[in-house]
Design a protein around this motif. Structure first.
Motif, PDB file in Angstrom:
ATOM      1  N   ALA A  22      31.369  13.912 -55.425  1.00 28.97           N
ATOM      2  CA  ALA A  22      32.385  13.436 -56.372  1.00 28.97           C
ATOM      3  C   ALA A  22      31.812  12.487 -57.419  1.00 28.97           C
ATOM      4  CB  ALA A  22      33.521  12.744 -55.622  1.00 28.97           C
ATOM      5  N   THR A  34      40.690   6.037 -60.610  1.00 28.22           N
ATOM      6  CA  THR A  34      41.489   6.622 -61.691  1.00 28.22           C
ATOM      7  C   THR A  34      42.025   7.982 -61.232  1.00 28.22           C
ATOM      8  OG1 THR A  34      39.638   7.832 -62.649  1.00 28.22           O
ATOM      9  CG2 THR A  34      39.970   5.535 -63.414  1.00 28.22           C
ATOM     10  N   ASP A  35      42.944   8.549 -61.982  1.00 29.34           N
ATOM     11  CA  ASP A  35      43.469   9.866 -61.646  1.00 29.34           C
ATOM     12  C   ASP A  35      42.344  10.904 -61.615  1.00 29.34           C
ATOM     13  OD1 ASP A  35      46.020   8.829 -61.428  1.00 29.34           O
ATOM     14  OD2 ASP A  35      46.671   9.521 -63.407  1.00 29.34           O
ATOM     15  N   ASP A  36      41.419  10.824 -62.566  1.00 31.72           N
ATOM     16  CA  ASP A  36      40.280  11.744 -62.595  1.00 31.72           C
ATOM     17  C   ASP A  36      39.411  11.581 -61.351  1.00 31.72           C
ATOM     18  OD1 ASP A  36      38.316  13.609 -63.888  1.00 31.72           O
ATOM     19  OD2 ASP A  36      37.080  11.796 -63.865  1.00 31.72           O
ATOM     20  N   GLU A  37      39.176  10.353 -60.939  1.00 35.81           N
ATOM     21  CA  GLU A  37      38.357  10.104 -59.751  1.00 35.81           C
ATOM     22  C   GLU A  37      39.049  10.600 -58.487  1.00 35.81           C
ATOM     23  OE1 GLU A  37      35.803   6.189 -61.140  1.00 35.81           O
ATOM     24  OE2 GLU A  37      37.862   5.913 -60.446  1.00 35.81           O
ATOM     25  N   GLU A  39      41.100  13.117 -58.339  1.00 36.83           N
ATOM     26  CA  GLU A  39      40.954  14.574 -58.405  1.00 36.83           C
ATOM     27  C   GLU A  39      39.548  15.003 -57.979  1.00 36.83           C
ATOM     28  OE1 GLU A  39      41.765  18.609 -59.036  1.00 36.83           O
ATOM     29  OE2 GLU A  39      43.147  16.919 -58.904  1.00 36.83           O
ATOM     30  N   ARG A  40      38.525  14.321 -58.487  1.00 36.74           N
ATOM     31  CA  ARG A  40      37.146  14.632 -58.095  1.00 36.74           C
ATOM     32  C   ARG A  40      36.936  14.426 -56.602  1.00 36.74           C
ATOM     33  NH1 ARG A  40      34.807  11.046 -62.323  1.00 36.74           N
ATOM     34  NH2 ARG A  40      33.568  10.217 -60.620  1.00 36.74           N
ATOM     35  N   TYR A  42      39.238  14.603 -54.232  1.00 36.88           N
ATOM     36  CA  TYR A  42      39.948  15.667 -53.525  1.00 36.88           C
ATOM     37  C   TYR A  42      39.141  16.968 -53.532  1.00 36.88           C
ATOM     38  CZ  TYR A  42      43.322  19.277 -52.450  1.00 36.88           C
ATOM     39  OH  TYR A  42      43.954  20.373 -51.900  1.00 36.88           O
TER      40      TYR A  42
END
Length: 136
Positions: A22, A34-37, A39-40, A42
């Motif tokens: 990730a 963050t939302d991006d992190e 997601e990564r 997951y």
């Protein structure tokens, strides 16, 4: 990731591998992601665990695994202290705490910054290197 109240069943070895995949620092607080992190994290969790389940099934077939160990050939960072990162070539680093150890790539996961190992960094104090480049 090893706190069973948050992610049940993921131990030290696989958390190291997931965080590497990730591209996340092993000391980043969950509430600061963050939302991006998220997601990564997951995607990396699903991919890493699926990959290792498949590898272990291929290795053992229908048998029960005999030598269960956290240090497995083919891991990207876990148990690879001072060995080259498979992604960028930097030396894998570690942080020791209590009876555990976390392995990470300073270039891929912490922007080149070395994380302080509580015991060693206290001894070295001002001589503790701050970046991977300072290690040489």
């Amino acid at each position: 990731m090893t706190d069973p109240r948050l992610f049940s069943g993921i131990g030290n070895a696989y958390s190291d591998e997931i965080l590497f995949e990730a591209k996340l620092s092993p000391v980043k607080l969950t509430q600061k992601l963050t939302d991006d992190e998220v997601e990564r994290l997951y995607v990396a969790t699903c991919a890493t665990l699926a990959q290792w389940v498949e590898r272990l099934r291929a290795e053992t077939g229908d048998r029960f695994p005999e030598k269960v160990t956290a240090f497995r050939e083919g891991m990207a960072v876990h148990g690879r202290y001072r060995q080259p990162c498979p992604r960028c070539g930097a030396n894998i680093q570690r942080i020791r705490y209590a009876t555990n150890e976390t392995n990470y790539c300073p270039n891929c996961q912490t922007g080149g910054r070395l994380l302080a190992d509580r015991a060693l960094s206290r001894i070295l104090r001002d001589d503790w290197p701050k970046t991977a480049e300072e290690l040489g």
